[in-house]
Design a protein around this motif. Structure first.
Motif, short mmCIF file in Angstrom:
data_model
loop_
_atom_site.label_atom_id
_atom_site.label_comp_id
_atom_site.label_asym_id
_atom_site.label_seq_id
_atom_site.Cartn_x
_atom_site.Cartn_y
_atom_site.Cartn_z
N GLY A 51 0.84 -1.27 0.01
CA GLY A 51 0.05 -0.02 -0.03
C GLY A 51 0.85 1.24 0.06
O GLY A 51 0.72 1.93 0.88
N ILE A 52 1.46 1.49 -1.19
CA ILE A 52 2.11 2.67 -1.24
C ILE A 52 1.58 3.58 -2.31
O ILE A 52 1.38 3.34 -3.28
N SER A 53 1.14 4.86 -1.98
CA SER A 53 0.46 5.63 -2.82
C SER A 53 1.47 6.76 -3.49
O SER A 53 2.62 6.60 -3.16
N VAL A 54 1.17 7.50 -4.37
CA VAL A 54 1.67 8.30 -5.16
C VAL A 54 2.60 9.18 -4.61
O VAL A 54 3.70 9.34 -4.78
N ASP A 55 1.99 9.74 -3.56
CA ASP A 55 2.88 10.77 -2.58
C ASP A 55 3.75 10.00 -1.74
O ASP A 55 4.83 10.72 -1.11
N GLU A 56 3.91 8.74 -1.75
CA GLU A 56 4.96 8.27 -1.04
C GLU A 56 5.83 7.27 -2.19
O GLU A 56 6.49 6.13 -1.89
N ILE A 57 5.93 7.70 -3.45
CA ILE A 57 6.28 6.75 -4.47
C ILE A 57 7.80 6.81 -4.28
O ILE A 57 8.31 5.60 -4.68
N HIS A 58 8.39 7.44 -3.97
CA HIS A 58 10.14 7.26 -3.35
C HIS A 58 10.17 5.88 -2.56
O HIS A 58 11.31 5.37 -2.54
N ARG A 59 9.15 5.43 -1.95
CA ARG A 59 9.44 4.29 -0.88
C ARG A 59 9.16 2.65 -1.61
O ARG A 59 9.74 1.95 -1.36
N ALA A 60 8.66 3.07 -2.88
CA ALA A 60 8.64 1.82 -3.96
C ALA A 60 9.73 0.92 -4.17
O ALA A 60 9.98 0.13 -4.22
N ASN A 61 10.86 1.79 -4.49
CA ASN A 61 12.14 1.30 -4.85
C ASN A 61 13.10 0.79 -3.65
O ASN A 61 13.97 0.06 -3.60
N ARG A 62 12.53 1.04 -2.41
CA ARG A 62 13.38 0.31 -1.19
C ARG A 62 12.70 -1.10 -0.67
O ARG A 62 13.41 -1.43 0.10
N ARG A 63 11.69 -1.50 -1.35
CA ARG A 63 11.09 -2.74 -0.93
C ARG A 63 11.89 -3.76 -1.85
O ARG A 63 11.70 -4.06 -2.96
N ARG A 64 12.66 -4.65 -1.06
CA ARG A 64 13.33 -5.65 -1.95
C ARG A 64 12.49 -6.98 -1.96
O ARG A 64 11.69 -7.29 -1.34
N SER A 65 12.41 -7.45 -3.23
CA SER A 65 11.64 -8.60 -3.76
C SER A 65 12.32 -9.73 -3.57
O SER A 65 13.46 -9.91 -3.98
N GLU A 66 11.50 -10.93 -2.64
CA GLU A 66 12.35 -12.03 -2.36
C GLU A 66 12.00 -12.97 -3.75
O GLU A 66 11.10 -12.52 -4.68
N PRO A 67 12.63 -13.93 -4.08
CA PRO A 67 12.51 -14.87 -5.15
C PRO A 67 11.29 -15.39 -5.30
O PRO A 67 10.80 -15.75 -6.29
N TYR A 68 10.37 -15.66 -4.09
CA TYR A 68 9.02 -16.33 -4.07
C TYR A 68 8.07 -15.24 -4.27
O TYR A 68 6.95 -15.62 -4.05
N GLU A 69 8.23 -13.90 -4.39
CA GLU A 69 7.10 -13.08 -4.42
C GLU A 69 7.57 -12.00 -5.66
O GLU A 69 8.67 -11.75 -5.86
N LEU A 70 6.29 -11.57 -6.14
CA LEU A 70 6.58 -10.41 -6.99
C LEU A 70 5.69 -9.21 -6.34
O LEU A 70 4.59 -9.38 -6.10
N ILE A 71 6.34 -8.04 -6.22
CA ILE A 71 5.94 -6.91 -5.52
C ILE A 71 5.05 -6.23 -6.33
O ILE A 71 5.61 -5.88 -7.55
N GLU A 72 3.95 -5.87 -6.12
CA GLU A 72 3.10 -4.82 -6.58
C GLU A 72 2.38 -3.77 -6.08
O GLU A 72 2.43 -3.72 -4.72
N TYR A 73 2.32 -2.55 -6.72
CA TYR A 73 1.73 -1.39 -6.01
C TYR A 73 0.39 -1.07 -6.76
O TYR A 73 0.31 0.02 -7.79
N PRO A 74 -0.49 -1.42 -6.29
CA PRO A 74 -1.98 -1.11 -6.99
C PRO A 74 -2.52 0.34 -6.78
O PRO A 74 -3.03 0.82 -7.95
N LEU A 75 -1.97 0.89 -5.78
CA LEU A 75 -2.25 2.58 -5.61
C LEU A 75 -1.46 3.24 -6.55
O LEU A 75 -2.33 4.10 -6.88
N LEU A 76 -0.26 2.88 -6.76
CA LEU A 76 0.45 3.73 -7.91
C LEU A 76 -0.16 3.32 -9.25
O LEU A 76 -0.28 4.22 -9.98
N GLU A 77 -0.72 2.09 -9.54
CA GLU A 77 -1.29 1.80 -10.85
C GLU A 77 -2.44 2.50 -10.90
O GLU A 77 -2.78 2.84 -12.11
#
Length: 324
Positions: free
Chosen positions: A195-221
């Motif tokens: 749950g990262i919104s457009v005004d916190e978009i800078h946080r999206a690139n800080r979330r490391r993705s593990e091999p067993y997951e695909l990180i998605e940002y529905p609020l950004l989309e």
């Protein structure tokens, strides 16, 4: 006037263009990931039914939201209930009833859980487990006699935050364990909504993705800001949740600390105790003291008893400074 209100039109336009570029990059990256997953499914890769946890060769991949109990992730809960986003499972990693802010625990229990159940959404509360199978809270970790490292981002004497492992150990790894136990693998990774919104978009690139997951940002989309999330929640007839975080988190603003001392004196006393406990351990190890604020002084001294002045900094970073 607020700082944002006094910025020039050119600055606002530049910021909007930057946000649009970043959102497009994230969406393009997600589409490329989804194509890979769909290809794997067409080749007969097993997936997991998110509502029942059972393996199903015909269903899509496991889809879950990392739920923090704050504004952004609660907006995702409402959007999922309206079937505007496809996430049938929400996972709330509780760092401990003695560690999470009581207001967040109350909101999750009294508002989010009943709402999710009425919408057919599986909202699960998870806890960190030690190797012996016993649960562990963040306060218990801080209180362990043999603890040499501090998992929370305490402030050094110069005000700079130290390293932290609390988010990884008590949030990300807890949810990751559940995902793996329910079928997420490198070959069939789970789709995890954040749950990262457009005004916190800078946080999206800080979330490391593990091999067993695909990180998605529905609020950004969807192009939603935090104010849009508030509107979505209110339209559903739900109260807007408070910030979700540990009540003693060093990332709290000075205004947050002042409000805690004025309005929640018992929590403030517990925060003071935690800071003192950490420093007793550090003194025994011959280390310099650390603090919960950037002032380089003990919390009880740094946050003076004074009339409460409410400052609207609520939109700086919702939900725990680590999860939304």
């Amino acid at each position: 006037m607020s700082r944002i209100a006094t910025q020039g039109v050119g600055d606002a336009g530049h910021r909007a263009a930057r946000d649009k570029h970043l959102i497009c990059s994230i969406i393009i990256h997600r589409v490329s990931q989804v194509r890979v997953i769909n290809l794997g499914a067409s080749m007969g890769q097993p997936s997991v039914d998110a509502m029942s946890g059972r393996t199903d060769w015909t269903a899509g991949p496991l889809r879950a939201v990392s739920y923090g109990g704050g504004v952004q992730s609660t907006a995702l809960l409402v959007l999922a209930a309206r079937r505007e986003i496809d996430y049938p499972t929400f996972l709330f990693a509780n760092v401990g009833d003695d560690s999470e802010h009581p207001a967040t625990l109350t909101y999750v229990r009294d508002v989010a859980v009943p709402f999710a159940a009425s919408a057919g959404i599986d909202l699960r509360q998870l806890r960190r487990l030690r190797r012996d199978g016993e649960s562990e809270t963040l306060v218990q970790r801080l209180s362990r006699p043999d603890t040499r490292s501090i998992p929370i981002p305490v402030r050094m004497a110069n005000g700079a935050p130290g390293r932290r492992s609390c988010t990884a150990d008590f949030k990300i790894k807890v949810i990751g364990r559940w995902l793996r136990e329910h079928g997420a693998t490198t070959a069939a990774p789970a789709h995890v909504g954040i749950g990262i919104s457009v005004d916190e978009i800078h946080r999206a690139n800080r979330r490391r993705s593990e091999p067993y997951e695909l990180i998605e940002y529905p609020l950004l989309e969807l192009g939603l800001r935090r104010t849009d999330c508030v509107r979505v929640i209110e339209e559903a007839g739900l109260p807007v949740p408070p910030k979700s975080s540990c009540f003693f988190c060093p990332f709290r603003t000075v205004g947050d600390w002042r409000r805690q001392r004025s309005l929640e004196p018992e929590l403030f006393a517990q925060s003071v105790h935690i800071e003192e406990l950490v420093n007793r351990r550090r003194k025994a190890l011959g280390r310099d003291p650390v603090y919960l604020t950037r002032y380089g002084r003990p919390l009880a001294e740094a946050i003076a008893v004074e009339p409460l002045v409410v400052v609207d900094d609520d939109g700086l970073c919702d939900s725990g400074w680590c999860m939304t």
